[in-house]
Each structure stands twice: as structure tokens, then as C-alpha cells.
Design a protein around this motif. Sequence first.
Motif, PDB file in Angstrom:
ATOM      1  N   UNK A  30      -5.983   2.822  -5.218  1.00 26.62           N
ATOM      2  CA  UNK A  30      -5.153   3.026  -4.034  1.00 26.62           C
ATOM      3  C   UNK A  30      -6.051   2.827  -2.813  1.00 26.62           C
ATOM      4  N   UNK A  31      -5.783   1.799  -2.031  1.00 23.54           N
ATOM      5  CA  UNK A  31      -6.664   1.451  -0.916  1.00 23.54           C
ATOM      6  C   UNK A  31      -6.521   2.381   0.284  1.00 23.54           C
ATOM      7  N   UNK A  32      -5.537   3.261   0.286  1.00 21.63           N
ATOM      8  CA  UNK A  32      -5.308   4.160   1.417  1.00 21.63           C
ATOM      9  C   UNK A  32      -6.411   5.214   1.481  1.00 21.63           C
ATOM     10  N   UNK A  33      -7.160   5.229   2.556  1.00 22.97           N
ATOM     11  CA  UNK A  33      -8.226   6.208   2.807  1.00 22.97           C
ATOM     12  C   UNK A  33      -9.307   6.190   1.722  1.00 22.97           C
ATOM     13  N   UNK A  34      -9.487   5.065   1.069  1.00 25.34           N
ATOM     14  CA  UNK A  34     -10.515   4.979   0.029  1.00 25.34           C
ATOM     15  C   UNK A  34     -11.905   5.101   0.659  1.00 25.34           C
ATOM     16  N   UNK A  35     -12.745   5.951   0.092  1.00 25.82           N
ATOM     17  CA  UNK A  35     -14.109   6.104   0.606  1.00 25.82           C
ATOM     18  C   UNK A  35     -14.979   6.723  -0.475  1.00 25.82           C
TER      19      UNK A  35
END
Length: 222
Positions: free
Chosen positions: A85-90
Motif C-alpha cells: 500500500x503506497x499510502x504513507x509508506x515509509x
Amino acid sequence: MTRAYSEGQRYDGTDFSAEPLARGEYENCEFHHFNFAGSDLSGMAFVDCKFETCDLSLATLTNTSIRDVSFRNCKQLGLRFDHCNALLISFSFESCALDFSSFYRLKLKGIAFRGCKLHEVEFIETDLTNASFADCDLQRATFENSVLEGCDFRSAYNFSIDPVINRMRKSEILRHRAGRVAGKIQPGHPIVRRRFTGLFSGDINNRRMRKIRSVKPRFDRF
């Protein structure tokens, strides 16, 4: 099906390749000496978690949420981080083996790799603005159509980057390694005129390296 929720837990020494981790969300948890190799972590969420001395090689990461997660001394071969899931990936990596993994099209501004092995890793159309590759081995890693502005490659090695197809403004590379970048640019290219004037006259291979080593400071900003 009820999803598990775990917060502030420490997990030690379980083989999840045989006994799957309960599907759900894990927040502020620590995983030590775990074997996740080949596990299906699809749809799971890891927030503010730490993985240390774990094997996650070839784990499935379809729509997996990874936010503010640190990996240390982990084996992570062939991971498709681009399936997360690329949302807020860190995340950050220290002393990890990430060979054959992919970060295709991810936005990873400020990501830190420290002492990692990144053989044949894919950084294609990846936003790596202000990323750091301290003491990293980037042998045959692919950088293509990526944003490398402000990246720190000063202590990285075995890399090859084409600045014609990557954005490299203000990236930092040690002078004695700059040939791996400059060598891909043709004489007369705007980057050559702006940063490497005179490096390509006469004997290219020899004169370029003598010129680079004679200029201070020891690193260059593109």
C-alpha cells in the motif's frame, strides 16, 4: 473474519513460514529472529514497528501497509515493495540484504539505507529525493527515470547511474567515484558543460580520473 490488533508487543523466534502470523494490524511492535520467508503478509499493517534479524525473503506484500518501520540485520531477498500500500509508506534499512527487490514507482523521500547489500535492486521511476545510501553495495542496481535529487552516495560503492535519464540535482558523490556517473554522459551534454568541463578531451578514461582526483572538495553536487 475478525482482524487481529496488537500494540506494544515483542515477538521472538517464531517460524511464520510454517505458522502464519495472525492477519491484522501491528503497531509499535518488535519482531526479533523471526522467519517470515515465503509468508503471505498481504493486507496486513505494520506501524512504528521494528524488525531485527528476521528473514522476510520472498514474502508476499500485496497491499501491505508499512509505515515508520525499521529493518535491521534482516534478509529481504526478492521483495516487491512496489506491491505494498503506497499510502504513507515509509521505512529504513540498516545492515540488510535486499538483493533482487523492487521499489518501482514508490515515493521514498528521505529514506535511509545504511550498510545494506542492494545487488540488482530495482529503482525505476522511484522518488528518492534526499535519500541516503551510506556504505551500501549497489552492484548492478537499476536507477532509471528516478528522482535522485539531494541523494547522498558519498560512501556507496559498485553503483552505476546515468544522469541523462535520472534527476540528480544536488546529489553528492565522491570525486573518485564520479566516473561511474560521468562515464555515461556524452561530450557536449549540458551536464558535462556545467559540471565536468574538460573531462572528455584526449584520453577519456585516464584524463577524466586524473581531473576528478585533482579537484576539491572531495564530492560533487550535480
